[in-house]
Write a protein that holds these residues in place. Structure first.
Motif, PDB file in Angstrom:
ATOM      1  N   ASN A  30     -64.151  46.962 -13.124  1.00  0.00           N
ATOM      2  CA  ASN A  30     -63.126  48.001 -13.194  1.00  0.00           C
ATOM      3  C   ASN A  30     -62.303  47.862 -14.471  1.00  0.00           C
ATOM      4  O   ASN A  30     -61.956  48.862 -15.114  1.00  0.00           O
ATOM      5  CB  ASN A  30     -62.221  47.904 -11.963  1.00  0.00           C
ATOM      6  N   ILE A  31     -61.986  46.634 -14.813  1.00  0.00           N
ATOM      7  CA  ILE A  31     -61.183  46.390 -16.026  1.00  0.00           C
ATOM      8  C   ILE A  31     -61.997  46.769 -17.264  1.00  0.00           C
ATOM      9  O   ILE A  31     -61.542  47.528 -18.125  1.00  0.00           O
ATOM     10  CB  ILE A  31     -60.761  44.900 -16.113  1.00  0.00           C
ATOM     11  N   VAL A  32     -63.208  46.237 -17.327  1.00  0.00           N
ATOM     12  CA  VAL A  32     -64.027  46.390 -18.538  1.00  0.00           C
ATOM     13  C   VAL A  32     -64.587  47.811 -18.658  1.00  0.00           C
ATOM     14  O   VAL A  32     -64.827  48.305 -19.760  1.00  0.00           O
ATOM     15  CB  VAL A  32     -65.168  45.335 -18.500  1.00  0.00           C
ATOM     16  N   GLY A  33     -64.758  48.462 -17.495  1.00  0.00           N
ATOM     17  CA  GLY A  33     -65.396  49.769 -17.455  1.00  0.00           C
ATOM     18  C   GLY A  33     -64.637  50.884 -18.140  1.00  0.00           C
ATOM     19  O   GLY A  33     -65.174  51.970 -18.359  1.00  0.00           O
ATOM     20  N   ARG A  34     -63.381  50.606 -18.508  1.00  0.00           N
ATOM     21  CA  ARG A  34     -62.615  51.645 -19.224  1.00  0.00           C
ATOM     22  C   ARG A  34     -63.233  51.923 -20.581  1.00  0.00           C
ATOM     23  O   ARG A  34     -63.255  53.043 -21.068  1.00  0.00           O
ATOM     24  CB  ARG A  34     -61.172  51.181 -19.418  1.00  0.00           C
ATOM     25  N   ASP A  35     -63.711  50.855 -21.227  1.00  0.00           N
ATOM     26  CA  ASP A  35     -64.220  51.011 -22.593  1.00  0.00           C
ATOM     27  C   ASP A  35     -65.707  50.724 -22.738  1.00  0.00           C
ATOM     28  O   ASP A  35     -66.272  50.931 -23.817  1.00  0.00           O
ATOM     29  CB  ASP A  35     -63.485  50.051 -23.550  1.00  0.00           C
ATOM     30  N   TYR A  36     -66.319  50.214 -21.684  1.00  0.00           N
ATOM     31  CA  TYR A  36     -67.722  49.823 -21.816  1.00  0.00           C
ATOM     32  C   TYR A  36     -68.517  50.326 -20.618  1.00  0.00           C
ATOM     33  O   TYR A  36     -67.976  50.507 -19.531  1.00  0.00           O
ATOM     34  CB  TYR A  36     -67.845  48.295 -21.891  1.00  0.00           C
ATOM     35  N   ASP A 110     -66.519  32.417 -25.489  1.00  0.00           N
ATOM     36  CA  ASP A 110     -65.146  32.322 -25.002  1.00  0.00           C
ATOM     37  C   ASP A 110     -65.204  32.102 -23.492  1.00  0.00           C
ATOM     38  O   ASP A 110     -66.287  32.104 -22.890  1.00  0.00           O
ATOM     39  CB  ASP A 110     -64.380  33.601 -25.336  1.00  0.00           C
ATOM     40  N   PHE A 111     -64.050  31.917 -22.892  1.00  0.00           N
ATOM     41  CA  PHE A 111     -64.047  31.829 -21.430  1.00  0.00           C
ATOM     42  C   PHE A 111     -62.809  32.545 -20.896  1.00  0.00           C
ATOM     43  O   PHE A 111     -61.782  32.660 -21.583  1.00  0.00           O
ATOM     44  CB  PHE A 111     -64.079  30.379 -20.955  1.00  0.00           C
ATOM     45  N   ILE A 112     -62.961  33.030 -19.651  1.00  0.00           N
ATOM     46  CA  ILE A 112     -61.850  33.666 -18.949  1.00  0.00           C
ATOM     47  C   ILE A 112     -61.667  32.879 -17.667  1.00  0.00           C
ATOM     48  O   ILE A 112     -62.621  32.646 -16.925  1.00  0.00           O
ATOM     49  CB  ILE A 112     -62.184  35.149 -18.652  1.00  0.00           C
ATOM     50  N   SER A 113     -60.465  32.461 -17.427  1.00  0.00           N
ATOM     51  CA  SER A 113     -60.235  31.607 -16.264  1.00  0.00           C
ATOM     52  C   SER A 113     -60.084  32.470 -15.007  1.00  0.00           C
ATOM     53  O   SER A 113     -59.845  33.680 -15.076  1.00  0.00           O
ATOM     54  CB  SER A 113     -58.983  30.760 -16.478  1.00  0.00           C
ATOM     55  N   LYS A 114     -60.248  31.808 -13.867  1.00  0.00           N
ATOM     56  CA  LYS A 114     -59.987  32.453 -12.581  1.00  0.00           C
ATOM     57  C   LYS A 114     -58.748  31.780 -11.972  1.00  0.00           C
ATOM     58  O   LYS A 114     -58.663  30.549 -12.034  1.00  0.00           O
ATOM     59  CB  LYS A 114     -61.178  32.269 -11.641  1.00  0.00           C
ATOM     60  N   PRO A 115     -57.836  32.511 -11.419  1.00  0.00           N
ATOM     61  CA  PRO A 115     -57.833  33.978 -11.316  1.00  0.00           C
ATOM     62  C   PRO A 115     -57.790  34.623 -12.693  1.00  0.00           C
ATOM     63  O   PRO A 115     -57.294  34.024 -13.658  1.00  0.00           O
ATOM     64  CB  PRO A 115     -56.567  34.282 -10.518  1.00  0.00           C
ATOM     65  N   TYR A 116     -58.288  35.844 -12.762  1.00  0.00           N
ATOM     66  CA  TYR A 116     -58.420  36.498 -14.066  1.00  0.00           C
ATOM     67  C   TYR A 116     -57.067  36.707 -14.717  1.00  0.00           C
ATOM     68  O   TYR A 116     -56.063  36.961 -14.054  1.00  0.00           O
ATOM     69  CB  TYR A 116     -59.086  37.872 -13.880  1.00  0.00           C
ATOM     70  N   ASP A 117     -57.125  36.633 -16.032  1.00  0.00           N
ATOM     71  CA  ASP A 117     -55.951  36.990 -16.818  1.00  0.00           C
ATOM     72  C   ASP A 117     -55.646  38.466 -16.576  1.00  0.00           C
ATOM     73  O   ASP A 117     -56.450  39.200 -16.010  1.00  0.00           O
ATOM     74  CB  ASP A 117     -56.253  36.804 -18.313  1.00  0.00           C
ATOM     75  N   MET A 118     -54.520  38.847 -17.116  1.00  0.00           N
ATOM     76  CA  MET A 118     -54.178  40.259 -17.024  1.00  0.00           C
ATOM     77  C   MET A 118     -55.187  41.084 -17.801  1.00  0.00           C
ATOM     78  O   MET A 118     -55.762  40.603 -18.781  1.00  0.00           O
ATOM     79  CB  MET A 118     -52.762  40.495 -17.570  1.00  0.00           C
ATOM     80  N   PRO A 119     -55.415  42.324 -17.375  1.00  0.00           N
ATOM     81  CA  PRO A 119     -56.459  43.156 -17.994  1.00  0.00           C
ATOM     82  C   PRO A 119     -56.378  43.247 -19.510  1.00  0.00           C
ATOM     83  O   PRO A 119     -57.405  43.232 -20.183  1.00  0.00           O
ATOM     84  CB  PRO A 119     -56.241  44.533 -17.350  1.00  0.00           C
ATOM     85  N   VAL A 126     -62.713  40.316 -24.730  1.00  0.00           N
ATOM     86  CA  VAL A 126     -64.025  40.986 -24.739  1.00  0.00           C
ATOM     87  C   VAL A 126     -64.266  41.628 -26.104  1.00  0.00           C
ATOM     88  O   VAL A 126     -65.305  41.429 -26.742  1.00  0.00           O
ATOM     89  CB  VAL A 126     -64.086  42.048 -23.615  1.00  0.00           C
ATOM     90  N   ARG A 127     -63.290  42.375 -26.539  1.00  0.00           N
ATOM     91  CA  ARG A 127     -63.436  43.081 -27.807  1.00  0.00           C
ATOM     92  C   ARG A 127     -63.647  42.094 -28.957  1.00  0.00           C
ATOM     93  O   ARG A 127     -64.493  42.276 -29.827  1.00  0.00           O
ATOM     94  CB  ARG A 127     -62.181  43.911 -28.032  1.00  0.00           C
ATOM     95  N   ARG A 128     -62.867  41.030 -28.947  1.00  0.00           N
ATOM     96  CA  ARG A 128     -62.943  40.036 -30.019  1.00  0.00           C
ATOM     97  C   ARG A 128     -64.319  39.369 -30.052  1.00  0.00           C
ATOM     98  O   ARG A 128     -64.913  39.179 -31.116  1.00  0.00           O
ATOM     99  CB  ARG A 128     -61.860  38.976 -29.794  1.00  0.00           C
ATOM    100  N   SER A 129     -64.821  39.007 -28.870  1.00  0.00           N
ATOM    101  CA  SER A 129     -66.134  38.346 -28.814  1.00  0.00           C
ATOM    102  C   SER A 129     -67.226  39.252 -29.344  1.00  0.00           C
ATOM    103  O   SER A 129     -68.119  38.816 -30.082  1.00  0.00           O
ATOM    104  CB  SER A 129     -66.463  37.942 -27.373  1.00  0.00           C
TER     105      SER A 129
ATOM    106  N   GLY B  17     -51.702  41.269  -7.989  1.00  0.00           N
ATOM    107  CA  GLY B  17     -53.038  41.764  -7.643  1.00  0.00           C
ATOM    108  C   GLY B  17     -53.280  43.165  -8.174  1.00  0.00           C
ATOM    109  O   GLY B  17     -54.360  43.484  -8.659  1.00  0.00           O
ATOM    110  N   LEU B  18     -52.208  44.006  -8.067  1.00  0.00           N
ATOM    111  CA  LEU B  18     -52.348  45.389  -8.542  1.00  0.00           C
ATOM    112  C   LEU B  18     -52.556  45.438 -10.052  1.00  0.00           C
ATOM    113  O   LEU B  18     -53.311  46.259 -10.571  1.00  0.00           O
ATOM    114  CB  LEU B  18     -51.105  46.204  -8.168  1.00  0.00           C
ATOM    115  N   LYS B  19     -51.873  44.539 -10.759  1.00  0.00           N
ATOM    116  CA  LYS B  19     -52.028  44.514 -12.223  1.00  0.00           C
ATOM    117  C   LYS B  19     -53.480  44.255 -12.585  1.00  0.00           C
ATOM    118  O   LYS B  19     -54.032  44.867 -13.497  1.00  0.00           O
ATOM    119  CB  LYS B  19     -51.145  43.432 -12.839  1.00  0.00           C
ATOM    120  N   ARG B  20     -54.100  43.372 -11.857  1.00  0.00           N
ATOM    121  CA  ARG B  20     -55.517  43.081 -12.158  1.00  0.00           C
ATOM    122  C   ARG B  20     -56.391  44.286 -11.874  1.00  0.00           C
ATOM    123  O   ARG B  20     -57.461  44.413 -12.412  1.00  0.00           O
ATOM    124  CB  ARG B  20     -56.020  41.892 -11.319  1.00  0.00           C
ATOM    125  N   CYS B  21     -55.887  45.131 -10.957  1.00  0.00           N
ATOM    126  CA  CYS B  21     -56.664  46.340 -10.622  1.00  0.00           C
ATOM    127  C   CYS B  21     -56.160  47.554 -11.378  1.00  0.00           C
ATOM    128  O   CYS B  21     -56.377  48.710 -10.947  1.00  0.00           O
ATOM    129  CB  CYS B  21     -56.579  46.595  -9.118  1.00  0.00           C
TER     130      CYS B  21
END
Lengths: 562, 111
Positions: A30-36, A110-119, A126-129, B17-21
């Motif tokens: 959902n996050i990545v799908g805005r641009d890709y 690169d790596f993204i930690s869990k819980p995910y960073d903010m979008p 993503v863009r940088r990589s 949670g909402l921010k992530r979504c």
């Protein structure tokens, strides 16, 4: 390029999200799908299927590590080992600090930690990589030679310069590697095979330079440059290169310039190595040669000779000397003809041997001009002999390889004869045996025309070329000049003497006169006379003489006869 | 019906949670419902019964990621603790911990 495709062309790049948890996949997608455009995989096996299927269009893989069937580490390993797939950047999804190090060492971008960073953070990473990967690919394409994968020259020189800046006192060798007569490989096996050979050679070079912590590039064609720490011997490299093409035989020659002075720049170092490589051409002794200053001095000297040739002709620094040829058929040897030999008396350099300037002029085609000068001076001398003494003394002149291919050769010679009011039989033409054997059809045509005009033709340096006995009977010649190498040991070596006798007999049988060159001793003279040789040319009778001394010799000869 | 307010009352950090979504409320709530239907906790109970700490670690590690992404704090905290204990194969009263998780999970499912 990133902006060009992303915004101007409205092309969406593809990103693959790999996670065994549905919620994680959907969240990230959902996050990545805005641009890709987003693809999904639940495990490592599915991930590899998607990656291979979309290899050409996939811009990024976002990869969980702990998954069933095939985990993220295995996927990273597989990507790293694939030449086609390793270009696709990967961002690892993990909450484990220890996993970050391992992932990066396996090639993760690169790596993204869990819980995910903010979008916003995720999108920036993503863009940088993707940007970095695409820039690297673009750079790789422009910095590399597309055929061999080695650097191209511009980047290579840049990297060498950079190395020199960091390590100005380093002891590095610049190597220029050239495949001998590579054009023959292309002609015999075709260009595709030729390119294959170049790739194999490049592979050996890449392995060698990698092992030596050096660099290599393909300059042009079949020329490669290497920049490696100094060593005294390159036998192993030569051996590996010469056997790199499998059944296609190749031989390399290498010029090496060792950096002994920190003030010598990279370009100059490779210029010197090129010079050494070029001078080494044709040498059978060793496949590589180190540049030394004498090579450069020789190069500068040759450049000076070329530069000053025209003025030297105008100011008559070139003198034509004449070495008498003695007819030994009678009771007493008598000078009956001569050979014209060029000498250069330079106002600063003094006497310059023909051995120093003739090869240089031949290589550059300037011999053409010098030959015409000699023909003219010789014709003038013959004219003087007639006018002063009433004598017809035929003098032979050399006709170089360059002259033979000149369509105006016949015209020029006839003009020279006419200008000095001579007969064509007054000027003998000497053509070396090697020209006859290298270009027999052309030579035969040219010489036949010249003989039809009345010129007499001498085959010079007989014994140094590759003519067979069979050829001798069909070649149009009037005189056979035995090379001086035949004379060297005829006094002490019976076999050598017998060889000379055999040649003299064959010449006699063919109706061709013979001249023996390089006769220095009385014993040689007698042996040759007994063997039936017609004419002798050598220091035993006379060295080459300047015009006045040559005329004086015939004056004395005339007075003896009177 | 599941709402943001109910999740807040439960103790979830819905703003995070909402921010992530991307602040897409219905999307977030759909994901949370999906988490409610997850059967991994049942598998976790069996793994604990069988003292299969490796399997238990894999499950808790996975759930930790999901719960933390959805900011379901009351579930995330005990699961995270269990994950670290399973990772190091430490002896602990996993039954009790599991019961706590299940209690909260049931509360979550009844929202």
């Amino acid at each position: 390029m990133y902006d060009h495709f992303g915004t101007k062309q409205n092309i969406h790049r593809k990103v693959l999200v790999v996670d065994d948890e549905l919620i994680n996949r959907l969240l990230l997608g959902n996050i990545v799908g805005r641009d890709y455009d987003v693809l999904y995989a639940e495990n490592g096996v599915q991930a590899m299927e998607q990656i291979k299927k979309n290899a050409k269009t996939l811009s990024l893989v976002m990869l969980d590590l702990m998954m069933p069937e095939k985990d993220g580490y295995e996927v990273l390993e597989e990507l790293k080992n694939s030449p086609e797939l390793c270009r696709i950047p990967t961002i690892v999804l993990t909450s484990e600090k220890s996993a970050e190090v391992k992932s990066l060492s396996l090639g993760a971008a690169d790596f993204i930690s869990k819980p995910y960073d903010m979008p916003e953070v995720i999108m920036a990473r993503v863009r940088r990589s993707i940007e970095l990967a695409e820039s690297y690919r673009m750079l790789n394409r422009t910095e590399r030679d597309s055929l061999t994968g080695l650097y191209n020259k511009e980047f290579f020189m840049e990297y060498c310069e950079r190395y020199n800046s960091f390590y100005p006192n380093s002891h590095m060798d610049a190597l220029v590697v050239n495949i001998n007569k590579f054009h023959i490989v292309n002609e015999l096996y075709g260009r595709d095979k030729g390119n294959h050979v170049l790739q194999k050679v490049a592979d050996v070079i890449a392995e060698f330079t990698s092992g030596e912590n050096g660099l290599a590039c393909r300059n042009t064609g079949d020329v490669f440059y290497l920049f490696v720490p100094h060593r005294e011997s390159y036998d192993d490299l030569v051996s590996a290169l010469n056997s790199s093409a499998g059944k296609i035989p190749i031989n390399v020659r290498i010029g090496i310039c060792e950096k002994t002075d920190s003030s010598v720049g990279i370009e100059q170092q490779f210029d010197h190595a090129s010079l050494a490589c070029g001078k080494h051409r044709g040498s059978q002794m060793c496949a590589y040669v180190f540049y030394d200053t004498s090579l450069r001095e020789k190069e500068l000297y040759n450049e000076r000779l070329l530069r000053e040739m025209n003025d030297a002709i105008k100011s008559k620094q070139f003198c034509v000397y004449f070495q008498p040829k003695y007819n030994i058929r009678g009771d007493k040897p008598r000078p009956t003809s001569a050979e014209a030999l060029i000498r250069w008396i330079h106002p600063e350099l003094g006497f310059i041997s023909p051995g120093a300037f003739i090869p240089v002029f031949e290589e550059n085609g300037l011999i053409h001009k010098l030959d015409r000068y000699v023909w003219n001076e010789t014709a003038a001398q013959i004219r003087r002999m007639k006018d002063k003494y009433g004598l017809s003394v035929p003098i032979s002149v050399n006709v170089s390889r360059v002259d033979i291919y000149d369509p105006k050769l016949e015209e020029t010679l006839l003009e020279t004869i006419k200008r000095h009011d001579l007969e064509t039989s007054d000027m003998l033409l000497e053509i070396t045996e090697s020209e006859y054997t290298n270009n027999s059809t052309q030579i035969i045509d040219t010489v036949t025309r010249l003989r039809n005009d009345g010129f007499k033709v001498e085959m010079d340096d007989f014994g140094t070329g590759y003519s067979s006995l069979n050829m001798l009977s069909s070649l149009p010649i009037d005189v056979l000049k035995l090379d001086m190498s035949f004379m060297r040991h005829i006094c002490e070596n019976e076999k050598d003497l017998q060889m000379v006798k055999l040649i003299l007999d064959i010449a006699k049988y063919l109706g061709v006169s013979t001249v023996a060159e390089g006769v220095e001793k009385e014993e040689q003279y007698h042996l040759l006379k007994d063997a039936g040789c017609d004419v002798i040319q050598g220091y035993y009778f006379s060295r080459p003489l300047p015009s006045d001394a040559f005329e004086k010799l015939f004056e004395e000869e005339l007075s003896c006869l009177q | 019906m599941l709402t943001i307010d109910k999740l807040n009352d439960f103790g979830a950090n819905t703003s995070e949670g909402l921010k992530r979504c991307l602040n897409m409320e219905s999307f977030y709530l759909d994901l949370v419902k999906t988490a409610m239907n997850d059967e991994q906790l049942v598998k976790l109970g069996k793994a604990i019964e069988n003292n299969d700490y490796d399997q238990a670690f894999e499950i808790t590690h996975s759930l930790k990621g999901v719960y933390s992404n959805l900011s379901l704090t009351p579930l995330c905290e005990p699961i995270s603790e269990m994950t670290e204990l399973f990772r190091s194969k430490t002896q602990a009263d996993y039954k009790a911990m599991y019961d706590l998780v299940m209690q909260r999970f049931n509360e979550f499912c009844n929202l």
